[in-house]
Structure formats: structure tokens, C-alpha cells
Design a protein around this motif. Structure first.
Motif, short mmCIF file in Angstrom:
data_model
loop_
_atom_site.label_atom_id
_atom_site.label_comp_id
_atom_site.label_asym_id
_atom_site.label_seq_id
_atom_site.Cartn_x
_atom_site.Cartn_y
_atom_site.Cartn_z
N GLY A 36 0.82 -1.21 0.00
CA GLY A 36 0.00 0.00 0.00
C GLY A 36 0.85 1.25 0.00
N VAL A 37 0.19 2.38 -0.08
CA VAL A 37 0.91 3.65 -0.05
C VAL A 37 1.58 3.84 1.31
N MET A 38 0.88 3.45 2.38
CA MET A 38 1.41 3.64 3.72
C MET A 38 2.17 2.41 4.23
N SER A 39 2.67 1.58 3.32
CA SER A 39 3.46 0.40 3.69
C SER A 39 4.94 0.74 3.69
N ALA B 53 -12.58 -9.81 -0.74
CA ALA B 53 -12.20 -8.44 -1.06
C ALA B 53 -10.69 -8.31 -0.89
N ALA B 54 -10.02 -7.75 -1.87
CA ALA B 54 -8.56 -7.66 -1.84
C ALA B 54 -8.10 -6.21 -1.80
N HIS B 55 -7.36 -5.87 -0.74
CA HIS B 55 -6.58 -4.63 -0.79
C HIS B 55 -5.56 -4.81 -1.91
N CYS B 56 -5.66 -3.97 -2.93
CA CYS B 56 -4.82 -4.20 -4.11
C CYS B 56 -4.68 -2.90 -4.88
N MET B 57 -3.43 -2.50 -5.14
CA MET B 57 -3.18 -1.23 -5.82
C MET B 57 -2.42 -1.40 -7.13
N GLY B 58 -1.41 -2.25 -7.15
CA GLY B 58 -0.57 -2.39 -8.33
C GLY B 58 -1.25 -3.17 -9.44
N ASP B 59 -0.91 -2.86 -10.67
CA ASP B 59 -1.58 -3.49 -11.81
C ASP B 59 -1.32 -4.99 -11.88
#
Length: 420
Positions: A209-212, A242-248
């Protein structure tokens, strides 16, 4: 004001307007007959049942109760901060905080939420399941909760709290039952624990995540094999993932594994968004936090990540809207303070949604996401989850900030006209 009981006399709600969510049109005037927990009739009845209580709400618009598909009621407060640091909190204190946040959320017009994942030592107890039971029993006021129990994350993953706080080894470690799981056998065990003790959705951290602190935003954290195992366990039990997921790359892996809903999706490519639209994968964009989440006190490395990712995330949400991805509203509270869902509605409109579609994201689309066809619209036979706002939400969705009336399951929890 004590909530009006749902087993009391029938209630006729009258208002200047009523929103037909499916048509995206206002009906004038608006009227709903409520008996017990359900809507009995839409429109002014020809004959009122004996003993009907009439509530004339005045120059407002009746809406279905709104839904927030990503909250953590056990964190944050009215301004998303806490005066305590994590090592000063225990499960009992977190639960008491969640009671306050739940009440605030309900009074702001959100009658259903998904609580997406504890990440704290509890001895394996699912605090959000306990809170759901207390609300359902009428012990405390709050929205209907779809609980996830503990979020499933790898060691050092985005929701490993010892990573967030940069703890030394051995400080406050979490067990597999509390969601820290590595390898196929452990992730299966972690999912089974959540299901056994009452989770109704499974939350997994598929990417950074951004805050990781541990790596670039969006880096895939679980292997394809682990993601498939998590999804298999949940789906065989009839639960969505449900998945916390940001990267393509991580998003595509999650979609290919059969995950039902992507949380955030900040760095999605056009091809991945197209795949989501094709397969009907839901997106909870949490786009308002990219404008309002405070980062000034974060580590400088994390501030730099946010400065890079957040503008790209806003553009990604606009592309998702344009491609017809099914978007359900979620705030990621307390990243956006609890009870401020109007910020997400307004942000979705800024990204390109028509206000009617933004309202559907918080009603009918959210209902589809949680397989709850008993709510999300004002229709006979559905749950009497009803709110009122001033003005025309189709002209200015921001009026949802000013909720004046809240009914959940036929019980009135807020009525400003009565000074409650």
C-alpha cells in the motif's frame, strides 16, 4: 430520543420528494408506508392501516439507506485520529471505540457497512462479529455490518501491524488465526478460522500500500497460488473475497484468482480495468482519501509515495468509471473520518460519475456486492432503511452531508424535526 420500535404501529413517511434509484428520477411528492421492518407500500396509500403514525418530514428527499463498503470501525475517531498509541489499546477499548464510530456512521445515513479486516491482537476473537451481534440484538446503535474478521496478510504485508509501527522482532506478533499467514496451508487455515467464527466476507492483502514501509506501492505480496487458495476456501463456503490491491500486476493476479472485489485499484492499467468490466469484478475506489487523507506526519518516504500515487489514483478511478467497471462506494474510514461518506460520493462525481450513478454505488451496486437484495432501493417488500436529505441529490450529491432523518429496519434513529 430512544429509537422507535419496529414492532410498533405502521408509519407513513411523507416528504417533498423520493428517489427512484433505478430510474435515477425524483418522485414528487414522496411517501412510504412502513410496517414492521419493511416497506409495505410506495406512494400515498388509498387507505391507511388503523393506528398509522404519520411523520411529515417536510421539504426533503427520501433515499434508501446508504452503504459504505470499506470501513474499519475499530480505528480512528471523529477526525480519524486517536489520542492513544497502539500499545495502549486492548480489544475491549477498541470495541468501545467501534461502538461510538458505528453510532456516528448510522446517524450520518449509512445503514449498512462492510468492516474490512481487523489487524490487531485479539486472541483470535472476531471483534467485528461481536459488534454485529450487539447491533443486531439492539444493544447498541449502528449500521448492519458485514464483518470480515481478521484481514489475511503475509508477514510484513500491508496489514501486518508490526510493519506499520516498525516494531522490533517479537513485539506484538499476530497468529495465523489473527490473519498473518504464509504459504498455502496457513492462508487456508486463516480463512477457515474467520469463517468458523462468523466472518461474512474475507479480506486479503494482495499488494503493498501507499502507507506500507516494506516496498513500493502496489507490489504483489501474496503469490498467485496463495491468492487462489484464499479464494477457493472462501468461495466453497459461499463468501466473497475483497482484496486490498493497488498495483496493476497484483490486481490482474487477484482477478485471475477469482477475487470478487478490488479495494483501491489505484495503479490499474486500461487492460486490467477492461478485464474487471468483462468479468464483473467490483471496485471500491476509495477515491476521496487521495484528496483528504492527511500525510504530513507520516514518514517522509511514505509522503513521497503518496505524492506520486494519489494523482495517478484519481485518474485511474476516472478511467474505471469510463469503462463501466462496477464501482461500489467505500471510504476506507478512518482514512476518511467515520460518517463522511458524502466526501466519497462527491469525489466519484468529480471523477466523472453522474450523481445518480454515485448514489447507486452507495445503494444498488453495494447491495449486489454483498448479495443483499433486501435493501438498496425504496420498494415494497424491502427493508425499511430510509434516510432524508434536503434539496435534490441528483443536482448536488453533496446534500448527503446533511442527513436529517434515519430509519433502519423500521426504527427511527434520527429525526432532526423532533430535535433528536
Amino acid at each position: 430520543m430512544a429509537p422507535a420500535r419496529a414492532d410498533g404501529p405502521p408509519t407513513l413517511l411523507r416528504a417533498a420528494r423520493l428517489l427512484d434509484v433505478d430510474k435515477g428520477e425524483l418522485v414528487r411528492p414522496g411517501a412510504l408506508l412502513v410496517t414492521g421492518e419493511h416497506i409495505a407500500e410506495v406512494g400515498e396509500p388509498e387507505r391507511l392501516p388503523e393506528g398509522t403514525v404519520i411523520r411529515d418530514l417536510g421539504d426533503v428527499t427520501l433515499l434508501p439507506g446508504l452503504m459504505d463498503m470499506e470501513v474499519n470501525l475499530f480505528l480512528g475517531g471523529p477526525d480519524h485520529r486517536s489520542p492513544l498509541i497502539p500499545v495502549q489499546e486492548d480489544p475491549a477499548l477498541r470495541t468501545l471505540r467501534a461502538v461510538t464510530n458505528a453510532r456516528r456512521t448510522l446517524h450520518r445515513g449509512y445503514t449498512t457497512v462492510r468492516n474490512l479486516g481487523l489487524f490487531v491482537q485479539t486472541g483470535g476473537v472476531l471483534l467485528d462479529v461481536a459488534l454485529k451481534k450487539a447491533i443486531d440484538l439492539g444493544w447498541v446503535d449502528g449500521p448492519r455490518i458485514v464483518p470480515a474478521g481478521h484481514a489475511i496478510a503475509p508477514t510484513g504485508g500491508h496489514l501486518d501491524p508490526t510493519m506499520f509501527q516498525a516494531f522490533a522482532p517479537g513485539v506484538l506478533p499476530l497468529t495465523v488465526e489473527e490473519g498473518i499467514a504464509n504459504g498455502v496451508a496457513e492462508v487456508r487455515k486463516a480463512v477457515r478460522h474467520q469463517i468458523k467464527y462468523g466472518a461474512q466476507v474475507i479480506k486479503v492483502c494482495a499488494s503493498n500500500g501507499v502507507m506500507s514501509h516494506t516496498g513500493p506501492a502496489g507490489a504483489q505480496q501474496y503469490s498467485d497460488e496463495e491468492l487462489r487458495a484464499i479464494t477457493d476456501e472462501a468461495h466453497r463456503a459461499g463468501l466473497k473475497v475483497a482484496a486490498h490491491c493497488m498495483g496493476d500486476t497484483a490486481m490482474r493476479a487477484a482477478i485471475e484468482a477469482g477475487i470478487d472485489c478490488i479495494e483501491h485499484g489505484f495503479l490499474a492499467s486500461d487492460a486490467t480495468l477492461g478485464l474487471m468490466a468483462e468479468r464483473g469484478t467490483f471496485l471500491v475506489a476509495t477515491t476521496s482519501l487521495t484528496e483528504s487523507m492527511p500525510t504530513a506526519h507520516a514518514d517522509p518516504v511514505l509522503q513521497a509515495k503518496a505524492a506520486d500515487v494519489f494523482p495517478r489514483a484519481r485518474e485511474s478511478t476516472s478511467r474505471a468509471i469510463a469503462r463501466g467497471v462496477r464501482i461500489a462506494l467505500g471510504t476506507d474510514a478512518p482514512a476518511v473520518p467515520h460518517g463522511r461518506g458524502h466526501l466519497e460520493l462527491a469525489a466519484l462525481v468529480r471523477r466523472g460519475m453522474h450523481p445518480a450513478d454515485a448514489l447507486r454505488a452507495a445503494t444498488t451496486v453495494a447491495a449486489d456486492l454483498i448479495d443483499a437484495q433486501d435493501r438498496g432501493r425504496l420498494a415494497a417488500g424491502l427493508l425499511a432503511d430510509v434516510i432524508a436529505v434536503p434539496g435534490d441529490p441528483l443536482a448536488d450529491v453533496g446534500v448527503t452531508e446533511k442527513v436529517t432523518f434515519v430509519m433502519k429496519g423500521g426504527r427511527v434513529y434520527r429525526d432532526d424535526a423532533e430535535g433528536a
